[in-house]
Design a protein around this motif. Structure first.
Motif, PDB file in Angstrom:
ATOM      1  N   PRO A 121       0.802  -1.234   0.000  1.00  0.00           N
ATOM      2  CA  PRO A 121       0.000   0.000   0.000  1.00  0.00           C
ATOM      3  C   PRO A 121       0.834   1.283   0.000  1.00  0.00           C
ATOM      4  CG  PRO A 121      -0.875  -1.576   1.583  1.00  0.00           C
ATOM      5  CD  PRO A 121       0.413  -2.141   1.098  1.00  0.00           C
ATOM      6  N   THR A 122       1.967   1.307   0.717  1.00  0.00           N
ATOM      7  CA  THR A 122       2.783   2.535   0.749  1.00  0.00           C
ATOM      8  C   THR A 122       3.366   2.832  -0.626  1.00  0.00           C
ATOM      9  OG1 THR A 122       4.695   1.219   1.486  1.00  0.00           O
ATOM     10  CG2 THR A 122       3.338   2.261   3.184  1.00  0.00           C
ATOM     11  N   GLU A 123       3.705   1.787  -1.378  1.00  0.00           N
ATOM     12  CA  GLU A 123       4.225   1.977  -2.742  1.00  0.00           C
ATOM     13  C   GLU A 123       3.170   2.631  -3.625  1.00  0.00           C
ATOM     14  OE1 GLU A 123       5.064  -0.974  -6.515  1.00  0.00           O
ATOM     15  OE2 GLU A 123       5.573  -1.697  -4.506  1.00  0.00           O
TER      16      GLU A 123
ATOM     17  N   SER B 203      -6.840  -3.197  -6.000  1.00  0.00           N
ATOM     18  CA  SER B 203      -7.125  -2.246  -7.069  1.00  0.00           C
ATOM     19  C   SER B 203      -7.221  -0.853  -6.461  1.00  0.00           C
ATOM     20  CB  SER B 203      -8.432  -2.600  -7.779  1.00  0.00           C
ATOM     21  OG  SER B 203      -9.527  -2.493  -6.868  1.00  0.00           O
ATOM     22  N   VAL B 204      -7.527   0.151  -7.293  1.00  0.00           N
ATOM     23  CA  VAL B 204      -7.775   1.517  -6.831  1.00  0.00           C
ATOM     24  C   VAL B 204      -9.105   1.975  -7.399  1.00  0.00           C
ATOM     25  CG1 VAL B 204      -5.367   2.202  -6.528  1.00  0.00           C
ATOM     26  CG2 VAL B 204      -6.433   2.446  -8.772  1.00  0.00           C
TER      27      VAL B 204
ATOM     28  N   ILE C 179      -7.535   3.330  -2.152  1.00  0.00           N
ATOM     29  CA  ILE C 179      -6.758   2.104  -2.357  1.00  0.00           C
ATOM     30  C   ILE C 179      -7.562   0.943  -1.766  1.00  0.00           C
ATOM     31  CG2 ILE C 179      -4.610   0.920  -1.844  1.00  0.00           C
ATOM     32  CD1 ILE C 179      -3.286   3.646  -1.548  1.00  0.00           C
ATOM     33  N   VAL C 180      -7.908  -0.040  -2.619  1.00  0.00           N
ATOM     34  CA  VAL C 180      -8.698  -1.200  -2.195  1.00  0.00           C
ATOM     35  C   VAL C 180      -7.728  -2.319  -1.813  1.00  0.00           C
ATOM     36  CG1 VAL C 180     -10.453  -2.875  -2.844  1.00  0.00           C
ATOM     37  CG2 VAL C 180     -10.567  -0.519  -3.726  1.00  0.00           C
TER      38      VAL C 180
ATOM     39  N   ASP D 281      -6.121   7.514  -0.281  1.00  0.00           N
ATOM     40  CA  ASP D 281      -7.001   7.329   0.875  1.00  0.00           C
ATOM     41  C   ASP D 281      -7.332   5.843   0.981  1.00  0.00           C
ATOM     42  OD1 ASP D 281      -8.507   7.892   3.055  1.00  0.00           O
ATOM     43  OD2 ASP D 281     -10.139   8.890   1.986  1.00  0.00           O
ATOM     44  N   ARG D 282      -7.800   5.453   2.146  1.00  0.00           N
ATOM     45  CA  ARG D 282      -8.217   4.060   2.360  1.00  0.00           C
ATOM     46  C   ARG D 282      -9.628   4.053   2.944  1.00  0.00           C
ATOM     47  NH1 ARG D 282      -2.892   0.870   4.764  1.00  0.00           N
ATOM     48  NH2 ARG D 282      -1.318   2.005   3.545  1.00  0.00           N
TER      49      ARG D 282
END
Length: 711
Positions: A526-528, A560-561, A577-578, A541-542
């Motif tokens: 996720p950070t990437e 995915s996004v 961000i999914v 965002d999450r």
């Protein structure tokens, strides 16, 4: 000394504030050291000049500004204690009572030490910008930030304190109508370009002045100097402030860049206010690893001393004061140095203190007013401004360099008889000299300069070509833009219309267009993905509600996004961000009537953790086989806890006891955990002829089985 200042010494304003000693005086007010007799507290008393005190509209506005300034409760702002009007037959005295700081000013420190080292300069600027940030949050603009208004006093436990004085004063003058759109008000060495050209004073103007103060602290001199105020103001409008490292060594490039940005002529390119400037200073300190150091308190100099008052004068004043007290060296917190004064009125008194030996004056330092029309006329007339030099320039006056020669042909030498060859030779020399002078004059006056052309809204290739055609070196920088199409120039730095040297680099900022949602790979960290989204100018965002199960993507990794990759968004819009929740849970299988071991094996294969619960009796399920599960069969378990409790039947199947002896039947039942009740016909032991419950019935452990026997 003017009698107006001495005449107040010893007076008691409103039967409370005793005026002890004159500290400084300008055309608008005088500052005294005083005593609050009610609280027995040393204070600074600023008394308005009678010319302003008689103007009711001015007094009203001044009082409103004093109240506004008093609302700034900040440790680095000179506190305003009180405001009042002392009424007397000789006229009203409008005054402010403020905090008295025992020490000196940043001007004293620079005069005493010259250029300051980077840690000391930052240690001074942080509290200065903190004070300005507090003022800007309160809706106040200082308008006269300069070293004279940065006060350095002795603090507790041998330390020091830095405070900013004169908040609200200049705004009160401006509100009262003593300046107009045709008047420039302030200290010219620190005026922002917009204050000079339009009179616009805002938080960005304070940032510019603070940037000049930081430049002076690092180099020991202001960037623009001169004995003529108009020439200095003209430089602010038309020249870019140089980097401090051009005058002083050991200045980190990051600090160079911050000073240059804070003093941009375009106020949109500066930090927006004191808080933004302070934030950049704090970040810079961490980047360059500058240690925190105490601020040295400057030693008193002749320029700092209270104006001496003779004993005879004191005896004739309106009160009594200790002579030694009147002559003592004291630094007053809110010294205007000098106060705001109109230029023209003959009766105005402007106190200008000469700097200590060994330092050249940096130009008009006092807060003053001048006509903006003078600046307009000064443009073509300003041919020479003393150049910036090091922090310790010579004390000797410097003569202005000669003006460049005019482009007019020199007078040829008188012709002599019989000297035709000499005349021709001298004529050729004259033409050559004229050409050299003309070419040199053109080169140094304008030939080596170029004006940055307007290339905004042009295609990148066309803009590059246009800059090269103007003998400039285009450099490309890209950024996202919501409305300007990709490949189109947004702006240049320096901006169009500014003069630069031939061959200088001009940065073109080219639009990359609107941000697009980036492509992401399944299973990415996720950070990437967050970094990819930020590089596009969007906000990652999450949302746990959008996370979903995925049999192929590890839990916690990116699936995915949303919106989909390639979607165009405005700068700063949200991209969710999914994340994977891991494999989707399988329903609990039907393990009823299976043995315990069979049930455990099947549940484990599906990712569950089976545990055996308390056995229960079921008349329908054979002992040792599963009755039910908890959670129930067919349900799905969310979350990390995959425990399934298996409930096994403890039913006992009643055996067939027929034809067994009574003793054998009892032993069989006891082995199965059942109790035997014998009912004999004819007495004695015999064989079983019947039983209840019947054979193959299921009963709970420890149940009673009745058997009938006959001899």
């Amino acid at each position: 000394m003017d009698e107006r200042g001495v005449g107040l010494i010893g007076a008691l304003l409103e039967q409370r504030y005793r005026v002890d000693a004159l500290l400084a005086r300008g055309g608008m007010s005088s500052v005294y050291r005083g005593l609050d007799t009610r609280l027995d507290r040393r204070v600074a008393i600023k008394v308005m000049d009678a010319r302003f005190a008689d103007d009711r509209a001015f007094v009203d506005r001044f009082e409103r500004e004093a109240r506004s300034a008093a609302k700034i409760h900040h440790p680095n702002v000179v506190a305003v204690h009180d405001q009042g009007v002392d009424k007397s037959p000789n006229g009203d005295l409008v005054y402010l009572v403020m905090e008295l700081v025992d020490g000196g000013t940043l001007r004293d420190l620079i005069n005493e030490r010259g250029a300051l080292d980077v840690p000391t300069a930052l240690a001074i600027m942080e509290p200065v910008l903190s004070a300005l940030a507090a003022a800007h949050r309160a809706g106040l603009v200082h308008r006269d930030v300069k070293p004279e208004n940065v006060l350095i006093g002795h603090g507790g436990e041998g330390g020091s304190t830095v405070k900013v004085g004169d908040f609200g004063l200049v705004r009160a003058i401006h509100s009262a109508g003593t300046t107009s759109a045709s008047v420039i008000l302030g200290t010219v060495a620190y005026l922002s370009p917009e204050q000079v050209t339009t009179g616009n004073a805002n938080s960005a103007g304070d940032v510019y002045s603070a940037g000049i103060v930081l430049f002076e602290a690092l180099t020991g001199t202001a960037p623009y100097t001169g004995d003529n105020a108009i020439s200095v103001a003209y430089r602010h409008v038309n020249d870019d402030v140089p980097a401090p490292s051009t005058l002083a060594g050991n200045i980190p490039p990051e600090l160079d860049d911050l000073v240059v940005r804070a003093t941009r002529r375009d106020m949109e390119q500066r930090p927006v206010d004191g808080a933004a400037f302070l934030s950049e200073i704090e970040k810079l300190r961490m980047v360059i690893g500058a240690p925190r150091v105490p601020v040295p308190v400057p030693a008193p100099t002749i320029a700092d001393r209270t104006m001496p008052v003779s004993p005879e004068t004191i005896r004739h004043s309106s009160g009594v004061i200790d002579t030694s007290e009147a002559e003592r060296t004291v630094r007053n917190a809110p010294v205007v140095s000098p106060a705001v004064a109109p230029v023209a009125p003959a009766g105005a008194t402007i106190v200008r203190q000469a700097p200590p030996g060994g330092f050249r004056p940096i130009g008009p330092q006092g807060t003053r007013a001048m006509l903006r029309t003078d600046l307009d006329r000064a443009g073509p007339a300003t041919e020479y401004v003393p150049p910036v030099s090091g922090p310790f320039p010579s004390q000797q006056p410097q003569a202005a360099p000669p003006r460049p020669p005019r482009n007019r042909p020199p007078q040829p030498p008188p012709a002599r008889k019989g000297r035709g060859g000499s005349i021709a030779l001298w004529s050729a020399v004259a033409v050559l000299v004229l050409a050299l002078v003309g070419t040199s004059t053109w080169w140094f006056a304008s030939g080596r300069y170029r004006t940055v052309p307007d290339v905004a809204a042009m295609a990148r290739d066309d803009a590059e070509r246009k800059l090269r055609d103007n003998d400039l070196d285009p450099q490309i920088k890209t950024e996202r833009h919501n409305t300007i199409a990709a490949g189109t120039v947004i702006r240049t730095d320096p901006a169009q219309g500014q003069e630069v040297l031939r061959g200088d680099s001009v940065t073109m900022v080219v639009s990359l267009g609107k941000p697009k949602v980036p492509e992401v790979r399944e299973g990415a960290d996720p950070t990437e993905v967050e970094d990819l989204i930020r590089k596009q100018g969007l906000q990652p965002d999450r949302d746990d509600g959008q996370n979903r199960y995925d049999d192929d993507v590890e839990k916690g990794k990116v699936v995915s996004v949303s919106p989909q990759p390639g979607t165009e968004l405005n700068i700063g819009e949200r991209v969710v961000i999914v994340l994977s929740k891991g494999p989707e849970p399988k329903p609990i299988p039907d393990v009823r009537n299976k043995t315990r071991d069979e049930a455990f094996q099947e549940l484990t294969a599906l990712g569950y953790t089976p545990v055996e619960g308390t056995a229960e009796f079921s008349a329908d399920v054979e002992g040792g086989r599963v009755i039910r599960t908890d959670p129930e069969i067919g349900s799905k378990i969310e979350g990390d806890d995959k425990t399934v409790t298996v409930i096994v039947s403890n039913a006992v199947t009643v055996p067939d006891l027929g034809n067994q002896s009574a003793d054998q039947a009892v032993a069989t039942l006891q082995q199965l955990g059942l109790q035997a009740e014998i009912q004999a016909f004819g007495g004695g032991s015999g064989r079983v002829i019947g039983q209840s419950p019947t054979a193959n019935s299921k009963v709970a452990p420890n149940s009673k089985v009745v058997i009938w026997v006959i001899p």
